[in-house]
Design a protein around this motif. Sequence first.
Motif, PDB file in Angstrom:
ATOM      1  N   GLN A 141     -13.686  18.792 -10.024  1.00 20.95           N
ATOM      2  CA  GLN A 141     -12.480  18.861 -10.854  1.00 20.95           C
ATOM      3  C   GLN A 141     -11.312  19.466 -10.088  1.00 20.95           C
ATOM      4  OE1 GLN A 141     -13.639  20.959 -14.432  1.00 20.95           O
ATOM      5  NE2 GLN A 141     -14.429  19.114 -15.420  1.00 20.95           N
ATOM      6  N   ASN A 142     -11.570  20.541  -9.349  1.00 22.05           N
ATOM      7  CA  ASN A 142     -10.506  21.160  -8.552  1.00 22.05           C
ATOM      8  C   ASN A 142     -10.014  20.212  -7.467  1.00 22.05           C
ATOM      9  OD1 ASN A 142     -10.608  23.548 -10.008  1.00 22.05           O
ATOM     10  ND2 ASN A 142     -12.099  24.501  -8.637  1.00 22.05           N
ATOM     11  N   MET A 143     -10.952  19.529  -6.826  1.00 21.53           N
ATOM     12  CA  MET A 143     -10.583  18.585  -5.775  1.00 21.53           C
ATOM     13  C   MET A 143      -9.776  17.429  -6.354  1.00 21.53           C
ATOM     14  SD  MET A 143     -13.116  16.614  -3.113  1.00 21.53           S
ATOM     15  CE  MET A 143     -13.632  18.170  -2.398  1.00 21.53           C
ATOM     16  N   GLN A 144     -10.199  16.949  -7.514  1.00 21.95           N
ATOM     17  CA  GLN A 144      -9.501  15.838  -8.161  1.00 21.95           C
ATOM     18  C   GLN A 144      -8.066  16.221  -8.496  1.00 21.95           C
ATOM     19  OE1 GLN A 144     -11.376  14.477 -11.805  1.00 21.95           O
ATOM     20  NE2 GLN A 144     -10.834  12.372 -11.353  1.00 21.95           N
ATOM     21  N   ALA A 145      -7.870  17.445  -9.003  1.00 22.53           N
ATOM     22  CA  ALA A 145      -6.524  17.902  -9.354  1.00 22.53           C
ATOM     23  C   ALA A 145      -5.650  18.035  -8.106  1.00 22.53           C
ATOM     24  CB  ALA A 145      -6.603  19.235 -10.091  1.00 22.53           C
ATOM     25  N   ASN A 146      -6.209  18.603  -7.032  1.00 22.55           N
ATOM     26  CA  ASN A 146      -5.443  18.775  -5.797  1.00 22.55           C
ATOM     27  C   ASN A 146      -5.073  17.428  -5.176  1.00 22.55           C
ATOM     28  OD1 ASN A 146      -5.537  21.577  -5.955  1.00 22.55           O
ATOM     29  ND2 ASN A 146      -7.441  21.720  -4.790  1.00 22.55           N
ATOM     30  N   LEU A 147      -6.022  16.489  -5.192  1.00 18.80           N
ATOM     31  CA  LEU A 147      -5.752  15.173  -4.614  1.00 18.80           C
ATOM     32  C   LEU A 147      -4.750  14.396  -5.457  1.00 18.80           C
ATOM     33  CD1 LEU A 147      -9.352  14.113  -3.506  1.00 18.80           C
ATOM     34  CD2 LEU A 147      -7.445  14.735  -2.024  1.00 18.80           C
TER      35      LEU A 147
ATOM     36  N   ALA B 266      -2.283  15.554  -7.048  1.00 14.80           N
ATOM     37  CA  ALA B 266      -0.943  16.046  -6.715  1.00 14.80           C
ATOM     38  C   ALA B 266      -0.416  15.397  -5.442  1.00 14.80           C
ATOM     39  CB  ALA B 266      -0.974  17.567  -6.560  1.00 14.80           C
ATOM     40  N   GLN B 267      -1.336  14.873  -4.612  1.00 15.68           N
ATOM     41  CA  GLN B 267      -0.945  14.191  -3.376  1.00 15.68           C
ATOM     42  C   GLN B 267      -0.966  12.676  -3.530  1.00 15.68           C
ATOM     43  OE1 GLN B 267      -3.305  15.755  -0.024  1.00 15.68           O
ATOM     44  NE2 GLN B 267      -3.812  17.520  -1.289  1.00 15.68           N
ATOM     45  N   GLY B 268      -1.219  12.212  -4.768  1.00 10.91           N
ATOM     46  CA  GLY B 268      -1.241  10.777  -5.019  1.00 10.91           C
ATOM     47  C   GLY B 268      -2.493  10.092  -4.526  1.00 10.91           C
ATOM     48  N   MET B 269      -3.604  10.839  -4.443  1.00 12.51           N
ATOM     49  CA  MET B 269      -4.855  10.268  -3.951  1.00 12.51           C
ATOM     50  C   MET B 269      -5.956  10.419  -4.990  1.00 12.51           C
ATOM     51  SD  MET B 269      -5.171  11.497   0.020  1.00 12.51           S
ATOM     52  CE  MET B 269      -6.739  10.627   0.181  1.00 12.51           C
TER      53      MET B 269
ATOM     54  N   GLU C 272      16.151 -14.063  14.502  1.00 13.24           N
ATOM     55  CA  GLU C 272      15.519 -14.035  13.182  1.00 13.24           C
ATOM     56  C   GLU C 272      14.201 -14.787  13.255  1.00 13.24           C
ATOM     57  OE1 GLU C 272      17.782 -15.028   9.731  1.00 13.24           O
ATOM     58  OE2 GLU C 272      19.686 -14.408  10.633  1.00 13.24           O
ATOM     59  N   ARG C 273      13.192 -14.265  12.567  1.00 13.52           N
ATOM     60  CA  ARG C 273      11.897 -14.939  12.506  1.00 13.52           C
ATOM     61  C   ARG C 273      11.320 -14.797  11.100  1.00 13.52           C
ATOM     62  NH1 ARG C 273       8.593 -13.332  18.101  1.00 13.52           N
ATOM     63  NH2 ARG C 273      10.126 -14.244  19.553  1.00 13.52           N
ATOM     64  N   THR C 274      10.622 -15.842  10.680  1.00 13.01           N
ATOM     65  CA  THR C 274       9.862 -15.809   9.430  1.00 13.01           C
ATOM     66  C   THR C 274       8.404 -16.048   9.789  1.00 13.01           C
ATOM     67  OG1 THR C 274      11.741 -16.659   8.162  1.00 13.01           O
ATOM     68  CG2 THR C 274       9.552 -16.843   7.155  1.00 13.01           C
ATOM     69  N   PHE C 275       7.526 -15.186   9.292  1.00 14.55           N
ATOM     70  CA  PHE C 275       6.121 -15.283   9.697  1.00 14.55           C
ATOM     71  C   PHE C 275       5.213 -14.710   8.618  1.00 14.55           C
ATOM     72  CE2 PHE C 275       8.130 -11.505  11.453  1.00 14.55           C
ATOM     73  CZ  PHE C 275       7.285 -10.476  11.056  1.00 14.55           C
ATOM     74  N   ASP C 276       3.947 -15.077   8.705  1.00 12.16           N
ATOM     75  CA  ASP C 276       2.907 -14.580   7.799  1.00 12.16           C
ATOM     76  C   ASP C 276       1.860 -13.828   8.609  1.00 12.16           C
ATOM     77  OD1 ASP C 276       4.117 -15.878   5.638  1.00 12.16           O
ATOM     78  OD2 ASP C 276       2.950 -17.708   5.961  1.00 12.16           O
ATOM     79  N   PHE C 277       1.234 -12.844   7.967  1.00 11.80           N
ATOM     80  CA  PHE C 277       0.063 -12.183   8.552  1.00 11.80           C
ATOM     81  C   PHE C 277      -0.743 -11.565   7.418  1.00 11.80           C
ATOM     82  CE2 PHE C 277       3.243  -8.846   8.356  1.00 11.80           C
ATOM     83  CZ  PHE C 277       2.536  -7.717   7.972  1.00 11.80           C
ATOM     84  N   THR C 278      -1.969 -11.202   7.710  1.00  8.83           N
ATOM     85  CA  THR C 278      -2.824 -10.575   6.696  1.00  8.83           C
ATOM     86  C   THR C 278      -3.200  -9.170   7.143  1.00  8.83           C
ATOM     87  OG1 THR C 278      -4.834 -11.506   7.671  1.00  8.83           O
ATOM     88  CG2 THR C 278      -3.783 -12.766   5.898  1.00  8.83           C
ATOM     89  N   ALA C 279      -3.283  -8.272   6.176  1.00 10.42           N
ATOM     90  CA  ALA C 279      -3.675  -6.878   6.439  1.00 10.42           C
ATOM     91  C   ALA C 279      -3.975  -6.224   5.102  1.00 10.42           C
ATOM     92  CB  ALA C 279      -2.565  -6.117   7.162  1.00 10.42           C
ATOM     93  N   LYS C 280      -4.694  -5.113   5.139  1.00  7.39           N
ATOM     94  CA  LYS C 280      -4.981  -4.356   3.923  1.00  7.39           C
ATOM     95  C   LYS C 280      -3.892  -3.320   3.700  1.00  7.39           C
ATOM     96  CE  LYS C 280     -10.034  -4.656   3.751  1.00  7.39           C
ATOM     97  NZ  LYS C 280     -11.295  -3.865   3.712  1.00  7.39           N
ATOM     98  N   LEU C 281      -3.472  -3.176   2.444  1.00  7.27           N
ATOM     99  CA  LEU C 281      -2.519  -2.125   2.109  1.00  7.27           C
ATOM    100  C   LEU C 281      -3.187  -0.759   2.244  1.00  7.27           C
ATOM    101  CD1 LEU C 281      -0.818  -3.683  -1.041  1.00  7.27           C
ATOM    102  CD2 LEU C 281       0.304  -3.185   1.132  1.00  7.27           C
ATOM    103  N   PRO C 282      -2.432   0.287   2.603  1.00  9.28           N
ATOM    104  CA  PRO C 282      -3.014   1.637   2.713  1.00  9.28           C
ATOM    105  C   PRO C 282      -3.671   2.059   1.399  1.00  9.28           C
ATOM    106  CG  PRO C 282      -0.807   1.587   3.654  1.00  9.28           C
ATOM    107  CD  PRO C 282      -1.006   0.265   2.983  1.00  9.28           C
ATOM    108  N   GLY C 283      -4.874   2.631   1.502  1.00 10.08           N
ATOM    109  CA  GLY C 283      -5.583   3.108   0.320  1.00 10.08           C
ATOM    110  C   GLY C 283      -6.411   2.056  -0.383  1.00 10.08           C
ATOM    111  N   ALA C 284      -6.403   0.815   0.139  1.00  6.03           N
ATOM    112  CA  ALA C 284      -7.189  -0.243  -0.495  1.00  6.03           C
ATOM    113  C   ALA C 284      -8.676   0.039  -0.306  1.00  6.03           C
ATOM    114  CB  ALA C 284      -6.828  -1.593   0.107  1.00  6.03           C
TER     115      ALA C 284
END
Length: 435
Positions: A326-332, A334-337, A217-229
């Motif tokens: 607008q079309n691109m925004q709607a398609n994205l 739907a993919q959560g982007m 078992e280990r407890t540790f810290d690290f830093t990173a950016k979340l996906p999509g940040a």
Amino acid sequence: MAIEILSDELVNDGHVMRVTVRIPAGDKASMVREGLLGLAQEARLAPGEGGEIRAALEDKFGAENVAAGLTSYVASMAAPAVVNQKNLHIMFTPQSTVERVDGLFDENALEMKIDLILRPEYELTDYSPVHVKRQSIEITDKMVSLQIAQEMERFASFEEAGGPLEVGDYAMFDMTTQVNGEEAASLSGKNSRIALVRGEMPDGFIDAVVGMMPGDERTFDFTAKLPGAPENAAPDTFNVRAKLIEKRLRRVPELTDEFVRESMKGAGVGETAESFRAAVKERMEAQLAQQQKLQDENMVDAELAKRLDANIPDLYLENTHRDILQNMQANLAAQGMTIAQYAQQQGANEQQFSMMIAMHAHESLRQGFALDAYFRHMGQEVTDADIDAALHEMTPGHEEQARANFDKNGAWFVVRETAARLKAHNDAVSKAIFE
């Protein structure tokens, strides 16, 4: 639908026809009812009576916004009658000249002004067959080997292994994770399988668990950016408590005659490794031929567009730019982007991405207008077969439903214009000279 045209005038240097129409009370009521149902579906509201839907929408979005949405819908539904009566060729969605019209919900007829952007007519400098230079591409043995390696990945298995964790291993963890001091349920759990592959997991996590043995078992810290940040966002701080349950190695089987017989029976690839390889190559060549066909057709349209003698007004560029976004925004969505996230994935900032869309809008318009000019110059006419082909192109597999919709709203001019461009495109491709 008995839409009456009360007046019309050309505005915006003759590119827009502004019509005043009178919509009978019954037709108006039907349009408003359909518009409310459409808005409710978009908002995922439960179906109900007209008054209930309106009240729910106004409670959620505000009365003015609901009226604005209905105004746009009524304008778009009334416009086909104008187009058909005056035999117009239009582009883009017809728009009301005001954001909200009064009298949507009363029992009287409705008068409103609608702007229709007219499709301009240009000419080509040359109508002779276009010359297209092909790039010669062939499927090599190396390409086949790479494809086979990818397909064999589907048959990979995970085997329990001993020894300390190393980079590239797969591991099962029981772990709890906090991000910036807050519990992160999606990053916590029992028997979580994690690939210790750089680029897939943060380096800080991998470096912290390398060397662990099952049961450690280990407890540790690290830093990173979340996906999509956002690119300029500060890194997040992760606090992890992890227990290694087991270490696993990923094994990809070797391609042998026995493997093909046992694992690919009935797949139409024969019974030997060599027959499987031949089948993969044949499939890749068929895909390449299809890609080459599409590329040839795109190049023909692009060459025709170079011959267009036109300086396209900003009105058309701005509307095309808006529609693409607008079309691109709607398609994205739907993919959560978002568009910003997509632009970042493409390695472009907001200004660069907007410029890319503007260039695409300009080329799209030039190619469309070039096909219009070709169709007129060649004296072509739209036939029933062309209509069928256009419906298939627009709504593959749903042609009959599309027919019913166009019969209902009277917007067959959309199909005819699509059919005309498709016919011009096919004719230009058939006569093109490929070198």
